[in-house]
Design an enzyme around this catalytic site. Structure first.
Site, PDB file in Angstrom:
ATOM      1  N   ARG A  64       0.813  -1.235   0.000  1.00 29.10           N
ATOM      2  CA  ARG A  64       0.000   0.000   0.000  1.00 29.10           C
ATOM      3  C   ARG A  64       0.841   1.276   0.000  1.00 29.10           C
ATOM      4  NH1 ARG A  64      -3.229  -2.985   3.850  1.00 29.10           N
ATOM      5  NH2 ARG A  64      -4.849  -4.043   2.685  1.00 29.10           N
ATOM      6  N   LYS A  77       2.890  11.117 -11.786  1.00 32.88           N
ATOM      7  CA  LYS A  77       2.000  10.253 -12.573  1.00 32.88           C
ATOM      8  C   LYS A  77       2.710   8.927 -12.801  1.00 32.88           C
ATOM      9  CE  LYS A  77      -0.948  13.356 -15.226  1.00 32.88           C
ATOM     10  NZ  LYS A  77      -1.294  13.849 -16.577  1.00 32.88           N
ATOM     11  N   GLU A 109       9.119  17.067 -25.515  1.00 33.54           N
ATOM     12  CA  GLU A 109       8.516  17.499 -24.242  1.00 33.54           C
ATOM     13  C   GLU A 109       9.121  18.823 -23.772  1.00 33.54           C
ATOM     14  OE1 GLU A 109       5.877  15.978 -23.211  1.00 33.54           O
ATOM     15  OE2 GLU A 109       6.073  13.789 -23.241  1.00 33.54           O
ATOM     16  N   LYS A 169       7.052  22.685 -14.991  1.00 32.60           N
ATOM     17  CA  LYS A 169       6.225  21.542 -14.573  1.00 32.60           C
ATOM     18  C   LYS A 169       5.930  21.606 -13.073  1.00 32.60           C
ATOM     19  CE  LYS A 169       5.038  16.799 -14.962  1.00 32.60           C
ATOM     20  NZ  LYS A 169       5.131  15.525 -15.641  1.00 32.60           N
ATOM     21  N   GLU A 210      -4.646  16.801 -11.585  1.00 36.07           N
ATOM     22  CA  GLU A 210      -5.227  17.167 -12.882  1.00 36.07           C
ATOM     23  C   GLU A 210      -6.737  17.379 -12.827  1.00 36.07           C
ATOM     24  OE1 GLU A 210      -3.189  15.462 -16.282  1.00 36.07           O
ATOM     25  OE2 GLU A 210      -5.077  15.470 -17.374  1.00 36.07           O
ATOM     26  N   ARG A 262      -3.417  21.210 -14.823  1.00 38.50           N
ATOM     27  CA  ARG A 262      -2.373  20.251 -15.206  1.00 38.50           C
ATOM     28  C   ARG A 262      -2.597  19.661 -16.592  1.00 38.50           C
ATOM     29  NH1 ARG A 262       0.731  15.606 -11.614  1.00 38.50           N
ATOM     30  NH2 ARG A 262       1.946  14.837 -13.365  1.00 38.50           N
ATOM     31  N   ASN A 287      -0.579  18.154 -21.314  1.00 41.44           N
ATOM     32  CA  ASN A 287      -0.887  17.124 -22.313  1.00 41.44           C
ATOM     33  C   ASN A 287      -0.989  17.689 -23.723  1.00 41.44           C
ATOM     34  OD1 ASN A 287      -1.054  14.646 -20.875  1.00 41.44           O
ATOM     35  ND2 ASN A 287      -2.858  15.460 -19.844  1.00 41.44           N
ATOM     36  N   HIS A 338      -0.674  15.436 -26.704  1.00 39.39           N
ATOM     37  CA  HIS A 338      -0.762  14.043 -26.245  1.00 39.39           C
ATOM     38  C   HIS A 338      -2.051  13.347 -26.681  1.00 39.39           C
ATOM     39  CE1 HIS A 338       2.639  15.363 -23.918  1.00 39.39           C
ATOM     40  NE2 HIS A 338       2.773  14.203 -23.303  1.00 39.39           N
ATOM     41  N   HIS A 380      -1.065  10.032 -28.174  1.00 36.99           N
ATOM     42  CA  HIS A 380      -1.390   8.722 -27.583  1.00 36.99           C
ATOM     43  C   HIS A 380      -2.123   7.838 -28.595  1.00 36.99           C
ATOM     44  CE1 HIS A 380      -1.076  10.084 -23.075  1.00 36.99           C
ATOM     45  NE2 HIS A 380       0.098   9.933 -23.647  1.00 36.99           N
ATOM     46  N   HIS A 429       7.361   7.650 -27.735  1.00 32.41           N
ATOM     47  CA  HIS A 429       6.393   8.563 -27.117  1.00 32.41           C
ATOM     48  C   HIS A 429       6.670  10.012 -27.548  1.00 32.41           C
ATOM     49  CE1 HIS A 429       3.716  10.306 -24.133  1.00 32.41           C
ATOM     50  NE2 HIS A 429       4.708  11.029 -23.675  1.00 32.41           N
TER      51      HIS A 429
END
Ligand code: NAD
Ligand code: GLY
Length: 389
Positions: free
Chosen positions: A145, A167, A209, A251, A261, A265, A269, A272, A276, A289
């Site tokens: 956990r 993330k 990026e 960032k 987000e 935030r 993206n 993206h 993606h 990527h």
């Protein structure tokens, strides 16, 4: 109201004067302010040689997660640095590549943790690019956990983006980064020297990026990237340090305001949503990527133009810069029989989608970004134009 991003300091110019770049203390520290989850990003040369008095999360043991490509280059050096900090330092190696960002690889980390007798006081270290970092973070979030973890990013992309902000995820065949958690590292150690061994194609992927931060947040940084693209591709140490430092500052500023987000935030993206879809549609790992994001930024700028937010000169500016970074600007055809529909169905799976409506990060050409839907007809025109159809 315009958002204000704090201005950079003067570190870039000071760096150019240094001759011996090895084993120096951090050139720059970027704090990330998240109440009790706050941490520091250290950026410098030779930081893999962590001194014994360096502040690392306390623990009984450490497990370094890396992959078969990065480990031969840097694993022994990191393990040696960690030895004074932890009673035992273990390691586990994952198969390399985006295609291995899967449950199977994640399970290799859990297998190692359990078979080595690791416990809640074990600290995980992610040594590698974004794939290793995202999987190690997810393992740290879920093992017993939650155990502490440290990011040691070794690609430009990971240093400017994926190691920062918490993330973590693995891919699903139906969608990129679909299974994961928000879980912050306790430290990020960016050793710029590791970029010396990075293949050129991966350096270019990282530049996507870096470019991203300009149009969404800082037009002066966009100007700087344009002026320094040749130096960045030639791996000039001062230019890379400035790019990593400023990217992390932007960032950190965004994540500090919107960790999970719920709004702001999402601007990170930019490119993206299209990117993606390219990654999933082509098969993970076919396009890197960063390549998909680079091309996706051109597509998102074209969509911004079609919606009247930027002019054709700005589209040309972004296209030229992405191309100069060594990245593709023409989108791939994903389905010869109905390319637009394939893109649209993949993009409907995007995490920003709401009730099936695709949300795009769009830009205004003055350093502001916004998240908006767009009519399918307009998006389809953008896809066709971007694929050269
Ligand atoms: P990657 O992790 O696959 O690394 C790229 C390649 O470079 C790999 O083959 C790797 O083994 C190799 N490599 C790494 N460091 C090296 C070095 N110093 N020398 C030589 N080779 C080296 O890819 P990436 O571009 O670093 O990361 C992409 C991943 O990051 C994607 O899965 C993406 O979804 C994720 N990502 C996550 C976030 C986030 O916020 N968590 C942000 C952006 C991207
Ligand atoms: N890379 C996007 C984010 O961290 O939110």
């Amino acid at each position: 109201m315009r958002r204000r991003f704090p201005a950079p300091d003067e570190r870039g110019s000071k760096l150019g004067d240094m001759n011996d770049l090895s084993s120096l203390p951090p050139l720059h520290q970027v704090p990330i302010a998240l109440a009790d989850r706050s941490y520091l990003i250290d950026i410098g040369h030779g930081l893999l040689d962590i001194p014994p008095d360096y502040a690392l999360p306390q623990g009984s043991s450490a497990l370094v997660v890396s992959n078969e490509t990065v480990a031969p280059l840097y694993l022994e050096r990191l393990k040696k640095s960690l030895a004074p900090h932890y009673r035992q330092v273990f390691s586990v190696l994952l198969p390399d590549g985006e295609a291995h960002k899967t449950w199977e690889s994640l399970n290799l980390i859990f297998d190692a943790l359990l078979s080595l007798g690791c416990d809640r006081k074990t600290v995980l270290f992610a040594l590698g690019g974004g794939v290793v970092g995202d999987m190690t973070g997810f393992a740290a979030a879920s093992f017993m956990r939650g155990v502490p973890f440290v990011q040691v990013p070794t690609t430009l992309l990971a240093q400017v983006d994926s190691s920062v902000g918490g993330k973590t995820a693995i891919n699903h065949p139906l969608g990129k980064n679909m299974i994961g958690a928000f879980y912050q590292p306790q430290r990020v150690i960016c050793d710029l020297q590791t970029l010396d061994t990075l293949p050129e194609r991966e350096l270019s992927a990282g530049l996507a990026e870096v470019i991203k931060y300009g149009p969404i947040a800082d037009m002066a940084f966009l100007d700087w990237i344009e002026q320094n693209m040749d130096a960045l591709r030639a791996r000039d140490s001062g230019a890379l340090a400035h790019a990593v430092g400023r990217s992390c500052e932007i960032k950190a500023h965004v994540v500090g305001q919107d960790e999970r987000e719920s709004g702001l935030r999402a601007i990170l993206n930019f490119g993206h949503t299209f990117g993606h879809a390219i990654e999933a549609g082509m098969g993970y790992g076919v396009w890197l990527h960063g390549e998909a994001v680079g091309c996706g930024m051109v597509m998102a700028t074209r969509l911004s133009m079609r919606l009247g937010l930027v002019n054709s000169d700005f589209l040309q500016r972004i296209t030229t810069l992405v191309e100069r970074a060594g990245l593709p600007v023409q989108a791939p055809v994903l389905d010869a029989s109905d390319n637009g529909a394939r893109y649209l169905s993949l993009m409907r799976m995007d995490k920003k989608s709401e009730s099936g409506e695709i949300k795009f990060v769009l830009i205004d050409g003055h350093g502001q970004a916004m998240v908006r839907g767009a009519p399918d007809t307009v998006v389809s025109e953008v896809i066709a134009a971007s694929c050269g159809l």
